[in-house]
Design an enzyme around this catalytic site. Structure first.
Site, mmCIF file in Angstrom:
data_model
loop_
_atom_site.group_PDB
_atom_site.id
_atom_site.type_symbol
_atom_site.label_atom_id
_atom_site.label_comp_id
_atom_site.label_asym_id
_atom_site.label_seq_id
_atom_site.Cartn_x
_atom_site.Cartn_y
_atom_site.Cartn_z
ATOM 1 N N LYS A 280 -86.252 90.178 -35.044
ATOM 2 C CA LYS A 280 -86.199 88.803 -34.542
ATOM 3 C C LYS A 280 -87.422 88.507 -33.692
ATOM 4 O O LYS A 280 -87.994 89.430 -33.101
ATOM 5 C CB LYS A 280 -84.947 88.639 -33.648
ATOM 6 C CG LYS A 280 -83.638 88.594 -34.386
ATOM 7 C CD LYS A 280 -82.504 88.297 -33.415
ATOM 8 C CE LYS A 280 -81.172 88.228 -34.146
ATOM 9 N NZ LYS A 280 -81.071 87.097 -35.064
ATOM 10 N N ARG A 354 -72.356 90.301 -41.493
ATOM 11 C CA ARG A 354 -71.537 90.324 -42.718
ATOM 12 C C ARG A 354 -71.420 91.742 -43.267
ATOM 13 O O ARG A 354 -70.437 92.074 -43.927
ATOM 14 C CB ARG A 354 -72.129 89.357 -43.750
ATOM 15 C CG ARG A 354 -73.534 89.693 -44.175
ATOM 16 C CD ARG A 354 -74.237 88.523 -44.860
ATOM 17 N NE ARG A 354 -74.738 87.544 -43.888
ATOM 18 C CZ ARG A 354 -75.385 86.429 -44.225
ATOM 19 N NH1 ARG A 354 -75.592 86.135 -45.490
ATOM 20 N NH2 ARG A 354 -75.816 85.600 -43.295
#
Ligand code: BES
Ligand code: MN
Ligand code: ZN
Length: 501
Positions: A280, A354
């Site tokens: 990130k 996920r």
């Protein structure tokens, strides 16, 4: 902090403070009129002189009001009487609590439940007031070397209801709200902790402490080696980049009849999300300590549930891992086999939520659940779609989605449903594996849920994306405790339905 209910007259309260409402423009509420009459028009005189207009959140603290037994009278502005709604009611309660905390009253009797807030009943008004009061007084100073405690903190709040027959439901409302408030506090504390303290092993220890403190909860921890052996390849792909081992935490609460299919709550517990090799940008990366907000809400809900003793079976599962880049980390392009047997091409290691959740969803099939709800700070796209006001909800079962929507409306911890049409699965297609973990920019929240839905075929399932609601950024940075109020309302409603069956 202590809460109570009573039904009495405002002028006769022997208390440090009596709280009554003033509406815009300069209009006294029923309790305020009572005080005004006993005091020979003292309040009317103040209004005439223009000291308080009655705008939402305005306050005026009065001392030595003639013929009144309380030491003080706090006037609080509630806006136009006809416009008073759920959110202004909460705002006014919050303002009252912070004003009492900042001034000298250590206890008070509050007459705000006399106000009409749409069609809300006494139970709702008391429950919301107690939850709001607890939230307002929250602060996180565990890690400050000097605490700035209030000099005369508010210790006791008594809510006054208009009729004696409302007392029983109000006492129940306090009980519900206190357990929810405790769950919210635990959730906020856990989420606010820094990522060097709150790692997967810390969460596992916390779960064990919760089991020790509540006889009705049993905790099991599955460590990373076992998960690997079991075949949870997606979970391990995320956890393996970190020196902190991943854990699957299972907390079983058996309040219902044994053999009744449980409701399972699954929380995303990424204790820090760097993005992994798909790293990130560094701006505001500290906030990725909140990427275990879903997990924290499972902890909070389980404790609230045990405290309230609801007659249902609920299992809380937390998928705890740290998403780090390292020589052992998963690369973009790696293909892993999930616990379900389906293969996934990991195109972006930052879509890690996920991956841990899909194996947790397969894991919970063994409980033969009635309903599974997962809670996750899953996508930045959810903040773009819905902002910070409501959580995203996606589900494979309309009645469940409706139950959650209703629980959101009554608790004030609201959700808005997004669609899960088949067409969205196309964005997850992979040339090399069964599918990929990346759906591209359009409908990011939906494609993340579409991915999860491939692992939720065996039960009624809902997914809550709390990326925008689990914490606040900026000056008042901190965890909110959401969606514990929503989940608890859902469970309280479920327990009620069961009783009526
Ligand atoms: N934890 C983040 C989602 C997130 C980001 C929540 C910012 C709150 C604020 C999640 O793991 C993530 O990184 N999601 C990616 C998914 C993308 C790579 C498909 C995102 O939202 O950008
Ligand atoms: Mn991520
Ligand atoms: Zn994440």
């Amino acid at each position: 902090m202590e809460f109570d209910v009573k039904s009495g007259s405002p002028a006769k309260q022997r208390s440090a403070c009596v709280v009554v409402a003033v509406f815009e423009p300069r209009k006294l509420s029923a309790a305020a009129i009572d005080i005004d009459e006993v005091s020979g028009g003292y309040l009317a005189g103040i209004l005439r002189r223009g000291d308080i207009e009655g705008k939402v959140g305005q306050t005026l603290l009065l001392h030595s009001v003639p013929n009144i037994l309380a030491d003080r009278v706090l006037l609080i502005g509630c806006g136009k009487e006809r416009d008073l709604n759920d959110s202004t009611y909460r705002k006014v309660i919050g303002k009252m609590v912070s004003t009492l905390q900042d001034t000298g009253s250590m206890e008070a009797v509050c007459f705000l439940p006399e106000l009409s807030v749409g069609k809300r009943d006494a139970h709702w008004k008391i429950k919301q007031a107690v939850e709001t009061a607890s939230e307002t007084l929250y602060n996180f100073d565990q890690l400050k070397s000097k605490k700035d405690a209030a000099r005369r903190p508010l210790r006791k709040l008594v809510f006054n209801v208009t009729t004696r027959k409302e007392l029983t439901e109000s006492a129940r409302a306090i009980e519900e709200a206190l357990s929810i408030a405790e769950g919210v506090k635990l959730t906020r504390d856990l989420a606010n902790l820094p990522p060097n303290i709150c790692h997967p092993t810390y969460l596992a220890q916390k779960a064990q402490e919760i089991a020790k403190a509540n006889k009705s909860i049993k905790t099991t921890i599955i460590d990373q080696a076992e998960l690997k052996k079991m075949g949870a390849g997606a979970f391990v792909a995320v956890a393996q980049g970190s020196d902190q081992p991943g854990k699957l935490i299972v907390m079983e609460y058996n309040g219902g009849k044994s053999g009744t299919a449980p409701i399972v709550l699954v929380g995303k517990g990424i204790t820090f999300d760097t993005g992994g090799i798909s790293i990130k940008p560094s701006e505001a990366m500290d906030e990725m300590k909140y990427d275990m907000g879903g997990a924290a809400s499972v902890f909070g809900t389980m404790t609230a549930l045990a405290k309230l003793g609801l007659p249902i079976n609920v299992i809380g599962v937390v998928a705890a891992a740290e998403n780090m880049p390292s020589g052992k980390a998963t690369r973009p392009g790696d293909i892993v086999t999930t616990l379900s047997g389906q293969t996934v091409e990991i195109l972006n290691t930052d879509a890690e939520g996920r991956l841990v959740l899909c194996d947790a969803l397969t894991y919970v099939e063994r409980f033969d659940p009635d309903t599974v709800i997962d809670i996750a700070t899953l996508t930045g796209a959810c903040i773009i779609a819905l902002g910070h006001q409501v959580s995203g909800m996606l589900s494979n079962h309309n009645p469940l989605a409706n139950e959650l929507f209703d629980a959101g409306e009554s608790s004030g911890d609201r959700v808005w449903r997004l669609p899960l049409y088949d067409e969205y699965h196309e964005q997850l297609e992979s040339p090399f594996a069964d599918f990929s973990n990346l759906g591209g920019r359009p409908a990011g929240t939906i494609t993340a849920a579409a991915f999860l839905s491939k692992f939720a075929k065996k039960f009624h399932w809902a997914h809550l994306d709390v990326a925008g609601t689990a914490w606040k950024s900026g000056k008042a940075k901190g965890a909110t405790g959401r969606p514990v109020p929503l989940l608890m309302q859902f469970l309280i409603d479920r327990a009620g339905k069961q009783k009526r069956k």
